[in-house]
Design an enzyme around this catalytic site. Structure first.
Site, PDB file in Angstrom:
ATOM      1  N   CYS A   8       0.847  -1.187   0.000  1.00 43.59           N
ATOM      2  CA  CYS A   8       0.000   0.000   0.000  1.00 43.59           C
ATOM      3  C   CYS A   8       0.886   1.243   0.000  1.00 43.59           C
ATOM      4  CB  CYS A   8      -0.834  -0.063   1.281  1.00 43.59           C
ATOM      5  SG  CYS A   8      -1.468   1.503   1.802  1.00 43.59           S
ATOM      6  N   THR A  37      -0.737   4.404   0.214  1.00 49.96           N
ATOM      7  CA  THR A  37      -1.680   5.467   0.589  1.00 49.96           C
ATOM      8  C   THR A  37      -1.023   6.542   1.461  1.00 49.96           C
ATOM      9  OG1 THR A  37      -3.609   4.082   0.352  1.00 49.96           O
ATOM     10  CG2 THR A  37      -3.832   5.897   1.884  1.00 49.96           C
TER      11      THR A  37
HETATM   12  P1  5GP Z   1      -0.616  -6.856   4.072  1.00 50.84           P
HETATM   13  O1  5GP Z   1      -1.137  -8.041   4.828  1.00 50.84           O
HETATM   14  O2  5GP Z   1      -0.013  -7.260   2.757  1.00 50.84           O
HETATM   15  O3  5GP Z   1       0.304  -6.006   4.898  1.00 50.84           O
HETATM   16  O4  5GP Z   1      -1.877  -5.924   3.763  1.00 50.84           O
HETATM   17  C1  5GP Z   1      -2.978  -6.423   3.032  1.00 50.84           C
HETATM   18  C2  5GP Z   1      -4.027  -5.364   2.951  1.00 50.84           C
HETATM   19  O5  5GP Z   1      -3.545  -4.204   2.272  1.00 50.84           O
HETATM   20  C3  5GP Z   1      -5.250  -5.749   2.143  1.00 50.84           C
HETATM   21  O6  5GP Z   1      -6.109  -6.616   2.822  1.00 50.84           O
HETATM   22  C4  5GP Z   1      -5.869  -4.404   1.813  1.00 50.84           C
HETATM   23  O7  5GP Z   1      -6.685  -3.911   2.842  1.00 50.84           O
HETATM   24  C5  5GP Z   1      -4.655  -3.501   1.709  1.00 50.84           C
HETATM   25  N1  5GP Z   1      -4.351  -3.218   0.305  1.00 50.84           N
HETATM   26  C6  5GP Z   1      -4.261  -4.071  -0.726  1.00 50.84           C
HETATM   27  N2  5GP Z   1      -3.928  -3.450  -1.861  1.00 50.84           N
HETATM   28  C7  5GP Z   1      -3.815  -2.149  -1.560  1.00 50.84           C
HETATM   29  C8  5GP Z   1      -3.519  -0.972  -2.310  1.00 50.84           C
HETATM   30  O8  5GP Z   1      -3.231  -1.013  -3.502  1.00 50.84           O
HETATM   31  N3  5GP Z   1      -3.541   0.205  -1.630  1.00 50.84           N
HETATM   32  C9  5GP Z   1      -3.839   0.269  -0.303  1.00 50.84           C
HETATM   33  N4  5GP Z   1      -3.887   1.469   0.284  1.00 50.84           N
HETATM   34  N5  5GP Z   1      -4.092  -0.804   0.447  1.00 50.84           N
HETATM   35  C10 5GP Z   1      -4.090  -1.997  -0.182  1.00 50.84           C
END
Ligand code: 5GP
Length: 326
Positions: A162, A164
């Site tokens: 992400c 953001t």
């Molecule tokens: P991880 O477990 O990889 O740290 O986080 C997974 C989460 O990241 C997902 O369930 C979703 O909420 C968030 N996420 C997935 N793709 C994106 C993206 O492109 N942008 C953002 N802001 N969050 C994402």
């Protein structure tokens, strides 16, 4: 590590290991669900599968001797808040009423449109468990619970792919968000799902210790045989593609490119191929059992009552670096 839940609105009872695979198209695949439900782990299936794909999946479940219908207790159908998403959700659920979980997932849960969408879906499905988010503060956790959600998805900006926080400056420290939202949800007999930011097994212990009822992870489930994404070979080494659902890669795949009024809020990375997801599951569950033992918790349910957080400037001794020689 198993927990049994009854939910705020739905009459459904659920028992299992409260870990969910993220509804990203690189992780929330049917192949992933087939592998993880055997460990009582849940998969939020990504929203780009249509009814035809779900029907084909049900046929696969019928035809394989190592699968049975209980897999449908460990999957959710995902939807955004557009009318077209709702139509897809309704067509899938009308053919597959055995599915009890709905995951309503938007990047920003702080809109009146999303709140009314949750109300609408609750009216359509009084008996389903509704997961809704994402939010990071107590008042919106309460609002969504009151309006019909059972489980609040918590996390803005913590995800591994992400961007953001870089692109918009918006975010909230994930552990603080969990502690705050869990407190708000539990006061209303609701539950929360920590979404994003777990990158090692120890992070799962911390999220449960902070009061999370469920934990969703994308990155930990990426790069496996069962994950989506292209296989890439570079100089004889194997990688699997993993990207954010708001990355330009995902937008090109699903929406024909990044619209000119917006920017991507996710990135694409190559994950060294990790083999079957079973190895990762055993690593996470083994770590969590040991977390419980260290803090004196006889079951996962009691972990948050046994957890004390200490603010530190460094967690790991990295005198020999951070990676290990295999
Ligand atoms: P991880 O477990 O990889 O740290 O986080 C997974 C989460 O990241 C997902 O369930 C979703 O909420 C968030 N996420 C997935 N793709 C994106 C993206 O492109 N942008 C953002 N802001 N969050 C994402």
């Amino acid at each position: 590590l198993e927990r049994e839940f009854t939910f705020k609105h739905s009459s459904v009872k659920w028992k299992g290991v409260p870990i969910m695979v993220a509804n990203m198209d690189t992780t929330g695949t049917f192949q992933m669900a087939e592998a993880v439900y055997k460990h009582k782990i849940f998969t939020c299936i990504h929203k780009y599968y249509t009814l035809v794909d779900w029907v084909a999946f049900a046929e696969v479940v019928n035809s394989k001797s190592d699968l049975d219908d209980s897999i449908f207790n460990y999957v959710a159908v995902s939807s955004g808040s557009k009318d077209s998403d709702l139509e897809n959700l309704q067509s899938i659920l009308s053919h597959m009423p055995q599915i009890n979980f709905i995951c309503l997932d938007v990047a920003n849960g702080y809109t009146e449109h999303f709140v009314s969408f949750v109300v609408r879906v609750r009216l359509l499905y009084p008996d389903k468990v509704i997961i809704a988010g994402s939010v990071v503060t107590r008042e919106m956790t309460e609002e969504l619970l009151i309006k019909g959600a059972d489980i609040i998805k918590v996390g803005i900006g913590p995800g591994s792919v992400c961007t953001t926080r870089k692109k918009t400056g918006v975010g909230y420290p994930q552990l603080s968000a969990i502690i705050e939202c869990a407190d708000a949800a539990h006061g209303l007999n609701g539950h929360i799902l920590c979404d994003g930011g777990c990158s090692v097994p120890g992070d799962f212990g911390k999220a449960f210790g902070g009061g999370s009822d469920f934990i969703m992870s994308g990155g930990m489930f990426s790069g496996h045989t069962e994950s989506g994404g292209k296989n890439v070979e570079i100089d004889g080494k194997y990688f699997k593609e993993f990207y954010g659902m708001s990355s330009s890669t995902a937008m090109e795949k699903h929406s024909g490119g990044v619209a000119t009024y917006r920017t991507s809020e996710g990135k694409r990375v190559l994950i060294p191929y990790k083999g079957s997801v079973v190895n990762t599951i055993l690593d996470i569950l083994g770590g969590l059992r040991s977390t419980c033992t260290y803090v004196g918790s006889d079951k996962l349910k009691h972990l948050s009552k046994r957890t004390t957080f200490i603010r530190v400037t460094q967690q790991l001794n990295e005198v020999y670096g951070s990676s290990e020689v295999n």
